[in-house]
Design a protein around this motif. Structure first.
Motif, PDB file in Angstrom:
ATOM      1  N   LYS A 189      24.908  45.621 -24.016  1.00 56.06           N
ATOM      2  CA  LYS A 189      24.747  44.212 -24.368  1.00 56.06           C
ATOM      3  C   LYS A 189      25.477  43.878 -25.666  1.00 56.06           C
ATOM      4  O   LYS A 189      26.028  42.772 -25.799  1.00 56.06           O
ATOM      5  CB  LYS A 189      23.251  43.898 -24.463  1.00 56.06           C
ATOM      6  CG  LYS A 189      22.947  42.410 -24.652  1.00 56.06           C
ATOM      7  CD  LYS A 189      23.573  41.545 -23.562  1.00 56.06           C
ATOM      8  CE  LYS A 189      23.051  41.821 -22.174  1.00 56.06           C
ATOM      9  NZ  LYS A 189      21.680  41.444 -21.961  1.00 56.06           N
ATOM     10  N   SER A 190      25.501  44.795 -26.629  1.00 60.33           N
ATOM     11  CA  SER A 190      26.309  44.573 -27.836  1.00 60.33           C
ATOM     12  C   SER A 190      27.783  44.464 -27.479  1.00 60.33           C
ATOM     13  O   SER A 190      28.504  43.601 -28.004  1.00 60.33           O
ATOM     14  CB  SER A 190      26.101  45.716 -28.828  1.00 60.33           C
ATOM     15  OG  SER A 190      24.776  45.780 -29.259  1.00 60.33           O
ATOM     16  N   LEU A 191      28.238  45.343 -26.584  1.00 58.33           N
ATOM     17  CA  LEU A 191      29.620  45.283 -26.122  1.00 58.33           C
ATOM     18  C   LEU A 191      29.910  43.960 -25.434  1.00 58.33           C
ATOM     19  O   LEU A 191      30.972  43.347 -25.635  1.00 58.33           O
ATOM     20  CB  LEU A 191      29.891  46.456 -25.176  1.00 58.33           C
ATOM     21  CG  LEU A 191      31.271  46.524 -24.547  1.00 58.33           C
ATOM     22  CD1 LEU A 191      32.359  46.631 -25.600  1.00 58.33           C
ATOM     23  CD2 LEU A 191      31.360  47.702 -23.571  1.00 58.33           C
ATOM     24  N   LEU A 192      28.959  43.464 -24.637  1.00 54.46           N
ATOM     25  CA  LEU A 192      29.143  42.198 -23.932  1.00 54.46           C
ATOM     26  C   LEU A 192      29.233  41.033 -24.919  1.00 54.46           C
ATOM     27  O   LEU A 192      30.090  40.141 -24.766  1.00 54.46           O
ATOM     28  CB  LEU A 192      27.992  41.986 -22.951  1.00 54.46           C
ATOM     29  CG  LEU A 192      28.068  40.766 -22.022  1.00 54.46           C
ATOM     30  CD1 LEU A 192      29.358  40.777 -21.212  1.00 54.46           C
ATOM     31  CD2 LEU A 192      26.860  40.716 -21.101  1.00 54.46           C
ATOM     32  N   SER A 199      36.802  48.504 -32.222  1.00 57.20           N
ATOM     33  CA  SER A 199      35.341  48.649 -32.305  1.00 57.20           C
ATOM     34  C   SER A 199      34.703  48.538 -30.928  1.00 57.20           C
ATOM     35  O   SER A 199      33.750  49.263 -30.608  1.00 57.20           O
ATOM     36  CB  SER A 199      34.767  47.594 -33.248  1.00 57.20           C
ATOM     37  OG  SER A 199      35.038  46.287 -32.780  1.00 57.20           O
ATOM     38  N   MET A 200      35.234  47.667 -30.086  1.00 52.69           N
ATOM     39  CA  MET A 200      34.693  47.507 -28.731  1.00 52.69           C
ATOM     40  C   MET A 200      34.962  48.747 -27.888  1.00 52.69           C
ATOM     41  O   MET A 200      34.111  49.149 -27.072  1.00 52.69           O
ATOM     42  CB  MET A 200      35.305  46.256 -28.080  1.00 52.69           C
ATOM     43  CG  MET A 200      34.789  44.964 -28.686  1.00 52.69           C
ATOM     44  SD  MET A 200      35.886  43.555 -28.448  1.00 52.69           S
ATOM     45  CE  MET A 200      36.008  43.488 -26.695  1.00 52.69           C
ATOM     46  N   ILE A 201      36.116  49.377 -28.078  1.00 52.94           N
ATOM     47  CA  ILE A 201      36.435  50.589 -27.313  1.00 52.94           C
ATOM     48  C   ILE A 201      35.472  51.722 -27.684  1.00 52.94           C
ATOM     49  O   ILE A 201      35.004  52.468 -26.812  1.00 52.94           O
ATOM     50  CB  ILE A 201      37.906  50.995 -27.558  1.00 52.94           C
ATOM     51  CG1 ILE A 201      38.856  49.994 -26.889  1.00 52.94           C
ATOM     52  CG2 ILE A 201      38.175  52.407 -27.039  1.00 52.94           C
ATOM     53  CD1 ILE A 201      40.306  50.199 -27.229  1.00 52.94           C
ATOM     54  N   VAL A 202      35.156  51.852 -28.980  1.00 54.01           N
ATOM     55  CA  VAL A 202      34.208  52.897 -29.410  1.00 54.01           C
ATOM     56  C   VAL A 202      32.840  52.662 -28.775  1.00 54.01           C
ATOM     57  O   VAL A 202      32.202  53.593 -28.253  1.00 54.01           O
ATOM     58  CB  VAL A 202      34.112  52.929 -30.945  1.00 54.01           C
ATOM     59  CG1 VAL A 202      32.995  53.878 -31.387  1.00 54.01           C
ATOM     60  CG2 VAL A 202      35.430  53.358 -31.559  1.00 54.01           C
ATOM     61  N   LEU A 203      32.356  51.419 -28.804  1.00 50.78           N
ATOM     62  CA  LEU A 203      31.065  51.110 -28.186  1.00 50.78           C
ATOM     63  C   LEU A 203      31.103  51.362 -26.685  1.00 50.78           C
ATOM     64  O   LEU A 203      30.127  51.835 -26.091  1.00 50.78           O
ATOM     65  CB  LEU A 203      30.687  49.654 -28.453  1.00 50.78           C
ATOM     66  CG  LEU A 203      29.853  49.350 -29.694  1.00 50.78           C
ATOM     67  CD1 LEU A 203      29.441  47.890 -29.710  1.00 50.78           C
ATOM     68  CD2 LEU A 203      28.621  50.227 -29.761  1.00 50.78           C
ATOM     69  N   TRP A 204      32.223  51.048 -26.061  1.00 54.44           N
ATOM     70  CA  TRP A 204      32.357  51.267 -24.616  1.00 54.44           C
ATOM     71  C   TRP A 204      32.265  52.757 -24.287  1.00 54.44           C
ATOM     72  O   TRP A 204      31.569  53.160 -23.345  1.00 54.44           O
ATOM     73  CB  TRP A 204      33.681  50.675 -24.140  1.00 54.44           C
ATOM     74  CG  TRP A 204      34.032  51.020 -22.731  1.00 54.44           C
ATOM     75  CD1 TRP A 204      33.341  50.683 -21.604  1.00 54.44           C
ATOM     76  CD2 TRP A 204      35.156  51.789 -22.300  1.00 54.44           C
ATOM     77  NE1 TRP A 204      33.965  51.195 -20.490  1.00 54.44           N
ATOM     78  CE2 TRP A 204      35.083  51.870 -20.886  1.00 54.44           C
ATOM     79  CE3 TRP A 204      36.226  52.408 -22.952  1.00 54.44           C
ATOM     80  CZ2 TRP A 204      36.039  52.552 -20.135  1.00 54.44           C
ATOM     81  CZ3 TRP A 204      37.174  53.066 -22.209  1.00 54.44           C
ATOM     82  CH2 TRP A 204      37.070  53.137 -20.821  1.00 54.44           C
ATOM     83  N   MET A 217      36.443  45.920 -20.157  1.00 49.72           N
ATOM     84  CA  MET A 217      35.202  46.229 -20.866  1.00 49.72           C
ATOM     85  C   MET A 217      34.103  45.218 -20.570  1.00 49.72           C
ATOM     86  O   MET A 217      32.921  45.570 -20.483  1.00 49.72           O
ATOM     87  CB  MET A 217      35.478  46.292 -22.379  1.00 49.72           C
ATOM     88  CG  MET A 217      36.252  47.532 -22.782  1.00 49.72           C
ATOM     89  SD  MET A 217      36.411  47.742 -24.560  1.00 49.72           S
ATOM     90  CE  MET A 217      37.603  46.468 -24.939  1.00 49.72           C
ATOM     91  N   MET A 218      34.477  43.959 -20.368  1.00 44.50           N
ATOM     92  CA  MET A 218      33.459  42.951 -20.041  1.00 44.50           C
ATOM     93  C   MET A 218      32.909  43.167 -18.635  1.00 44.50           C
ATOM     94  O   MET A 218      31.697  43.046 -18.410  1.00 44.50           O
ATOM     95  CB  MET A 218      34.055  41.556 -20.178  1.00 44.50           C
ATOM     96  CG  MET A 218      33.012  40.462 -20.074  1.00 44.50           C
ATOM     97  SD  MET A 218      33.572  38.916 -20.778  1.00 44.50           S
ATOM     98  CE  MET A 218      32.092  37.923 -20.640  1.00 44.50           C
ATOM     99  N   ILE A 219      33.774  43.504 -17.692  1.00 43.25           N
ATOM    100  CA  ILE A 219      33.304  43.793 -16.333  1.00 43.25           C
ATOM    101  C   ILE A 219      32.409  45.030 -16.333  1.00 43.25           C
ATOM    102  O   ILE A 219      31.387  45.074 -15.634  1.00 43.25           O
ATOM    103  CB  ILE A 219      34.503  43.978 -15.383  1.00 43.25           C
ATOM    104  CG1 ILE A 219      35.205  42.631 -15.162  1.00 43.25           C
ATOM    105  CG2 ILE A 219      34.064  44.558 -14.043  1.00 43.25           C
ATOM    106  CD1 ILE A 219      36.456  42.722 -14.328  1.00 43.25           C
ATOM    107  N   TYR A 220      32.769  46.030 -17.154  1.00 43.99           N
ATOM    108  CA  TYR A 220      31.923  47.220 -17.259  1.00 43.99           C
ATOM    109  C   TYR A 220      30.522  46.850 -17.748  1.00 43.99           C
ATOM    110  O   TYR A 220      29.509  47.315 -17.208  1.00 43.99           O
ATOM    111  CB  TYR A 220      32.564  48.224 -18.220  1.00 43.99           C
ATOM    112  CG  TYR A 220      31.612  49.299 -18.669  1.00 43.99           C
ATOM    113  CD1 TYR A 220      31.353  50.403 -17.867  1.00 43.99           C
ATOM    114  CD2 TYR A 220      30.933  49.192 -19.889  1.00 43.99           C
ATOM    115  CE1 TYR A 220      30.456  51.380 -18.263  1.00 43.99           C
ATOM    116  CE2 TYR A 220      30.042  50.165 -20.297  1.00 43.99           C
ATOM    117  CZ  TYR A 220      29.810  51.256 -19.475  1.00 43.99           C
ATOM    118  OH  TYR A 220      28.913  52.210 -19.863  1.00 43.99           O
TER     119      TYR A 220
END
Length: 547
Positions: free
Chosen positions: A294-297, A410-415, A330-333
């Motif tokens: 959810k943080s990634l989203l 940062s989004m890639i690390v969270l993913w 990443m959003m679809i994930y």
């Protein structure tokens, strides 16, 4: 400054995960007491509890906070008061640590009140009328829980201790549920969570995914053994209703950020529903996986809003596959994880939850509503994916094509963390549990995906034709909850004004001042009357003398 803070918390989050795994394997628990008042069998002490749950949850919060600091380097680059933003986020994290580590009502009060006040400060960060209204409603909804927490502190003073681990079952603990419901936005306190989306996206990614809203879930997890069955039965109904109507509302909402907020509300209802069966480990498992995806989203939504120059309507975003494929992936994930799609992080927790309810003793009515709510979750997640994939680039004229590399890193690390953590926690903490269900029950879980796709077609048809505008308004207004609470809030504010005039400005200020003013008027009129009478008598005496 952002990168130094991020590196510091990232290091401690990895260290915390390692310590948590060791403590879980060795079944270690460490407690520290600090007694600073002892008077007539009453002791006031500060308790710090280290177990694998508290250390793991603190590590998750540290990890998300570190990545949000890197994300904020780009996102808040145009903000003039960056130091103020960093300090508010740091104070928010400190309040969360107070609440996580100490199962003591005084420490929880400090953290609880800090979360409410600092979240208000972060919501009104943009300083406009909408932010002020949203922040005030959020603050008033959370004040309800704070009041009940103060009452609970006073009630358990007779125990001689405020440590939750020393409490016993009591009907007065119903206030405990009200405290939890106000912070985790369960019905009828749900209205503040969608309104809090006026805050900047880094705030939403931290506050409304892994800290503030999950604080109530974590608090209830610590005290779930103290709850009586009739309390948990009432909470079960309210959490199931919250899950149902929030997921239904998300299917008809066009504001992208509000859709994500309603999905958070639905997942909170799911966690509360699990806790009503006292399944703490399964609830914590879903809480951790949900915090990451959810943080990634939220971060993906913030990136899209920057591309769209602040525009949030999902009907005009049918081009992401041509602009930034990595962002779209990443959003679809994140959306598929929320659905519980196969072998993603959300699958490992959500599939276990769905299977567990077939083994539990629960009414068929509850079971149907629960699975229909999961179907709605699939529907609005697929709706977002379809709206982003299908369409053309006719709206490119209103876009900013600037690259924000720090956001993407940062989004890639969270993913990656989300991708690993779901299966890792599933193997380490849930492995060895035997779940026995029938074949048709397992197929029923798979049918949720199919039924969600069918319902999505119905939603798209209704949205395009607007066949039932009144029903559409009923669903999109949180079943008139916003109207009811607006009326209620206005009445409360008017009553508070009246009480302020009669009590705060009572005998000494308000009423006495009014009496003095009235007395002055009376004295003035009497003085005027005396002067008038004296003048008439003087004229009369002069006339008599000369007569």
């Amino acid at each position: 400054m952002y990168f130094i803070i991020s590196f510091f918390f990232f290091f401690f989050s990895l260290l915390g995960v390692l310590i948590s795994l060791i403590m879980s394997m060795t079944s270690s628990i460490y407690m520290s007491f600090w007694e600073f008042i002892f008077f007539n069998s009453f002791k006031m002490e500060y308790l710090i509890l280290f177990d694998w749950i508290s250390v793991m949850f603190m590590s998750v919060v540290f990890m998300i906070f570190s990545m949000i600091m890197v994300y904020s380097y780009d996102y808040m680059s145009g903000y003039l008061f960056n130091m103020r933003f960093i300090m508010l986020m740091g104070l928010f994290l400190l309040s969360m640590i107070f609440m996580i580590l100490s199962p003591n009502l005084i420490s929880i009060m400090l953290g609880w009140d800090g979360l409410g006040l600092i979240s208000y400060s972060l919501i009104i960060l943009n300083q406009n009328k909408i932010s002020y209204n949203s922040g005030m409603i959020t603050l008033m909804m959370n004040r309800v829980g704070d009041i009940f927490l103060l009452v609970l502190i006073g009630f358990f003073l007779k125990n001689g201790s405020w440590n939750i681990i020393e409490f016993y079952k009591d009907s007065f603990l119903m206030m405990f549920l009200v405290i939890v419901m106000s912070k985790s936005a369960q019905y009828p306190f749900s209205i503040w969570l969608p309104l809090a989306m006026t805050a900047p996206t880094p705030v939403s990614a931290l506050v409304h995914s892994s800290t503030l809203v999950t604080a109530g879930v974590y608090f209830l997890m610590r005290g779930i053994e103290l709850m009586e069955e009739w309390m948990l039965g009432g909470l079960m109904i309210l959490s199931l209703f919250t899950m149902f109507y929030s997921s239904l509302m998300a299917n008809f909402e066009n504001d992208m950020k509000k859709v994500v907020a309603l999905s958070t509300l639905s997942q909170l209802g799911l966690m509360m529903f699990i806790l009503c069966f006292k399944h703490k480990i399964l609830c914590f498992f879903h809480l951790v996986t949900h915090a990451f995806f959810k943080s990634l989203l939220f971060m993906c939504v913030g990136y899209i809003m920057h591309l769209m120059m602040g525009f949030q309507d999902i009907r005009y975003m049918k081009f992401l596959h041509k602009i930034n494929p990595m962002l779209l992936m990443m959003m679809i994930y994140s959306l598929l994880s929320m659905c519980g799609f196969f072998f993603l992080s959300g699958f490992y927790s959500k599939d276990l939850i769905l299977e567990y309810f077939f083994m539990s003793k629960v009414s068929y009515f509850y079971l149907i509503i629960f699975y229909v709510s999961c179907m709605f979750t699939v529907s609005y997640s697929l709706r977002l994916i379809i709206l982003m994939l299908m369409g053309n680039t006719k709206n490119l004229i209103m876009m900013s094509l600037t690259d924000y590399n720090m956001k993407l890193y940062s989004m890639i690390v969270l993913w990656l963390m989300s991708l690993i953590l779901g299966s890792l926690m599933g193997w380490m903490f849930i492995s060895g549990k035997v779940i026995i269900i029938f074949g048709w029950e397992k197929m029923m879980i798979l049918m949720i995906l199919v039924l969600g796709m069918i319902f999505l077609g119905v939603v798209i048809k209704l949205s395009n034709t607007m066949l039932f505008p009144k029903s559409y308004y009923f669903v999109s207004s949180m079943w008139f909850l916003d109207l009811i609470l607006n009326i209620y809030v206005n009445k409360v504010v008017n009553y508070m004004k009246l009480e302020f005039m009669f009590f705060e400005k009572g005998w000494g200020e308000y009423m006495l001042i009014n009496w003095v003013n009235e007395f002055e008027k009376i004295v003035f009129y009497m003085n005027f009357l005396i002067k008038k009478v004296a003048f008439i008598l003087l004229i009369f005496v002069i006339i008599m003398l000369f007569y």
